[in-house]
Scaffold this motif. Structure first.
Motif, short mmCIF file in Angstrom:
data_model
loop_
_atom_site.label_atom_id
_atom_site.label_comp_id
_atom_site.label_asym_id
_atom_site.label_seq_id
_atom_site.Cartn_x
_atom_site.Cartn_y
_atom_site.Cartn_z
N VAL A 15 0.84 -1.21 0.00
CA VAL A 15 0.00 0.00 0.00
C VAL A 15 0.87 1.25 0.00
O VAL A 15 0.60 2.22 -0.73
CB VAL A 15 -0.95 -0.01 1.21
N SER A 16 1.92 1.23 0.82
CA SER A 16 2.83 2.39 0.87
C SER A 16 3.50 2.61 -0.48
O SER A 16 3.67 3.76 -0.92
CB SER A 16 3.89 2.17 1.95
N GLY A 17 3.88 1.51 -1.14
CA GLY A 17 4.49 1.63 -2.46
C GLY A 17 3.55 2.23 -3.49
O GLY A 17 3.95 3.08 -4.28
N ARG A 18 2.28 1.81 -3.45
CA ARG A 18 1.29 2.36 -4.39
C ARG A 18 1.09 3.85 -4.15
O ARG A 18 1.04 4.65 -5.09
CB ARG A 18 -0.03 1.61 -4.27
N TYR A 19 0.99 4.22 -2.86
CA TYR A 19 0.84 5.64 -2.55
C TYR A 19 2.05 6.44 -2.98
O TYR A 19 1.93 7.57 -3.47
CB TYR A 19 0.59 5.83 -1.05
N ALA A 20 3.24 5.86 -2.80
CA ALA A 20 4.45 6.57 -3.20
C ALA A 20 4.48 6.79 -4.71
O ALA A 20 4.83 7.88 -5.19
CB ALA A 20 5.69 5.78 -2.76
N VAL A 21 4.10 5.77 -5.47
CA VAL A 21 4.07 5.91 -6.93
C VAL A 21 3.05 6.95 -7.36
O VAL A 21 3.30 7.79 -8.23
CB VAL A 21 3.75 4.55 -7.59
N LEU A 22 1.86 6.94 -6.72
CA LEU A 22 0.83 7.92 -7.04
C LEU A 22 1.28 9.34 -6.71
O LEU A 22 1.03 10.28 -7.47
CB LEU A 22 -0.46 7.59 -6.29
N ILE A 23 1.94 9.49 -5.56
CA ILE A 23 2.42 10.82 -5.17
C ILE A 23 3.47 11.33 -6.13
O ILE A 23 3.46 12.50 -6.54
CB ILE A 23 2.96 10.79 -3.72
N ILE A 24 4.40 10.45 -6.53
CA ILE A 24 5.43 10.85 -7.49
C ILE A 24 4.80 11.22 -8.83
O ILE A 24 5.15 12.24 -9.44
CB ILE A 24 6.45 9.71 -7.67
N GLY A 25 3.85 10.39 -9.30
CA GLY A 25 3.17 10.70 -10.56
C GLY A 25 2.42 12.01 -10.49
O GLY A 25 2.46 12.81 -11.43
N ALA A 26 1.71 12.25 -9.37
CA ALA A 26 0.98 13.51 -9.22
C ALA A 26 1.93 14.70 -9.20
O ALA A 26 1.66 15.76 -9.78
CB ALA A 26 0.15 13.48 -7.93
N GLY A 27 3.09 14.51 -8.53
CA GLY A 27 4.07 15.59 -8.50
C GLY A 27 4.61 15.92 -9.88
O GLY A 27 4.77 17.10 -10.22
N MET A 29 3.08 15.53 -12.70
CA MET A 29 2.03 16.18 -13.47
C MET A 29 1.80 17.62 -13.01
O MET A 29 1.51 18.51 -13.82
CB MET A 29 0.72 15.39 -13.36
N ILE A 30 1.92 17.86 -11.71
CA ILE A 30 1.62 19.18 -11.17
C ILE A 30 2.79 20.15 -11.34
O ILE A 30 2.58 21.37 -11.43
CB ILE A 30 1.24 19.06 -9.67
N LEU A 31 4.01 19.62 -11.42
CA LEU A 31 5.20 20.47 -11.44
C LEU A 31 5.16 21.53 -12.54
O LEU A 31 5.45 22.71 -12.27
CB LEU A 31 6.45 19.61 -11.57
N PRO A 32 4.83 21.20 -13.81
CA PRO A 32 4.77 22.26 -14.83
C PRO A 32 3.75 23.35 -14.52
O PRO A 32 4.00 24.53 -14.79
CB PRO A 32 4.40 21.49 -16.11
N PHE A 33 2.61 22.95 -13.97
CA PHE A 33 1.59 23.93 -13.61
C PHE A 33 2.09 24.85 -12.51
O PHE A 33 1.86 26.07 -12.54
CB PHE A 33 0.32 23.21 -13.17
N VAL A 34 2.78 24.28 -11.51
CA VAL A 34 3.32 25.09 -10.42
C VAL A 34 4.36 26.06 -10.96
O VAL A 34 4.41 27.23 -10.55
CB VAL A 34 3.93 24.17 -9.34
N TYR A 35 5.20 25.59 -11.89
CA TYR A 35 6.22 26.46 -12.45
C TYR A 35 5.59 27.60 -13.26
O TYR A 35 6.05 28.74 -13.21
CB TYR A 35 7.17 25.66 -13.33
N MET A 36 4.52 27.27 -14.01
CA MET A 36 3.82 28.31 -14.76
C MET A 36 3.21 29.35 -13.82
O MET A 36 3.31 30.56 -14.06
CB MET A 36 2.73 27.68 -15.63
N LEU A 37 2.59 28.88 -12.73
CA LEU A 37 2.00 29.79 -11.76
C LEU A 37 3.08 30.66 -11.12
O LEU A 37 2.91 31.88 -10.97
CB LEU A 37 1.26 28.99 -10.69
N SER A 38 4.20 30.05 -10.76
CA SER A 38 5.28 30.80 -10.15
C SER A 38 5.85 31.85 -11.10
O SER A 38 6.05 33.01 -10.72
CB SER A 38 6.39 29.83 -9.72
N THR A 39 6.07 31.46 -12.35
CA THR A 39 6.66 32.38 -13.32
C THR A 39 5.73 33.54 -13.62
O THR A 39 6.19 34.65 -13.93
CB THR A 39 7.00 31.63 -14.62
N SER A 40 4.43 33.31 -13.53
CA SER A 40 3.48 34.39 -13.83
C SER A 40 3.58 35.53 -12.83
O SER A 40 3.13 36.64 -13.11
CB SER A 40 2.05 33.84 -13.86
N PHE A 41 4.16 35.27 -11.66
CA PHE A 41 4.32 36.31 -10.64
C PHE A 41 5.74 36.88 -10.60
O PHE A 41 6.07 37.63 -9.69
CB PHE A 41 3.97 35.76 -9.26
#
Length: 283
Positions: A15-27, A29-41
């Motif tokens: 279960v911990s391994g599945r959560y770790a994989v999901l968290i890494i995958g979510a990160g 996917m989210i990283l480009p959006f976070v960078y775009m948000l950061s750069t906009s400011f």
């Protein structure tokens, strides 16, 4: 006891391994959006700084102000909003009526017509650009927002009808029979019974249709020539070309373009999964 403890540990690790994989995958996917948000400011002097700063310092909202007030950006935003809202409303109305007919009535050629409609899901949109352009020219819809709405609605009907038909077919027929006994005709049953019970499926279709019409680029680029009639995707593309190095400005414009999509999804997300699974599995 040891075997049970071993099994428990293995399950915990799995279960911990599945959560770790999901968290890494979510990160990822989210990283480009976070960078775009950061750069906009960020001001232009700090956009390309190394190492990249995800928390802008100093932060500024000047990019948003300039993006909204420059190059008639507000007009493009309103154009996209008009097109997306009209497309979504018309598509839901037409597809829900078609889906109700396919789910509840028997008529000659019903299955053949339904399968013909579903062929629209199998044809890539880019293959239809040329025939659509010829048809739009014949109908006088070139260089107009109406030309976008008409073809966006037509393109969304197959998927929406597919989703809604499955959900409508799952609604117990006894409910309609009870209304029919009370004298309710098909139109009244459709408005007062079917649509209120189909909120999950309608919410799913709303999200898909709004997103598709809001983000569409190729067809808008093909038929829109007048700058004042351009939609947001065209504006951002031209905006980026005119300001190829002002990434803070471009990302601020992109962030404003994302806001309506997020609002629509948050408004309907509680129905999204239920409507999607019902339309795809039942019927």
């Amino acid at each position: 006891m040891r075997s049970r403890g071993t099994v428990t540990r293995r399950r915990t690790l799995a279960v911990s391994g599945r959560y770790a994989v999901l968290i890494i995958g979510a990160g990822i996917m989210i990283l480009p959006f976070v960078y775009m948000l950061s750069t906009s400011f960020k001001s232009q002097a700090f956009v390309l700084s190394l190492p990249p700063q995800f928390i802008p310092h100093p932060a500024t909202v000047s990019n948003y102000t300039e993006a909204w007030t420059s190059y008639d950006f507000a007009r493009y935003f309103i154009n996209s909003l008009i097109v997306a809202v009209l497309t979504t409303a018309l598509s839901l109305l037409l597809s829900s009526m078609m889906a109700y007919g396919f789910a509840r009535f028997d008529f000659g050629g019903k299955e053949a017509l339904y399968r013909l409609l579903l062929l629209g899901l199998m044809i890539p949109a880019m293959m239809l650009i040329v025939p659509q352009f010829v048809l739009a020219k014949y109908l006088g819809l070139l260089d107009s927002l109406a030309g976008l709405v008409v073809f966006y609605v037509a393109g969304s009907l197959p998927l929406n009808t597919f989703l809604l038909r499955g959900f409508f077919a799952a609604i117990p027929a006894e409910l309609e029979q009870a209304m029919a006994i009370d004298g309710a005709g098909p139109w009244r049953r459709y408005w007062q019974l079917i649509l209120p019970l189909a909120k999950p499926a309608l919410a799913t279709a709303t999200i898909f249709t709004f997103l598709a019409s809001w983000d569409e680029f190729a067809w808008a680029l093909t038929i829109i020539n007048t700058p004042s009639k351009q939609t947001l995707p065209l504006a951002i593309a031209l905006f980026q070309g005119q300001n190829s190095t002002l990434w803070g400005l471009v990302f601020a414009a992109s962030m404003m373009a994302v806001i309506p999509v997020i609002v629509v999804f948050l408004a309907f997300q509680r129905y999204f999964v239920q409507g999607l699974t019902s339309g795809a599995v039942k019927g």
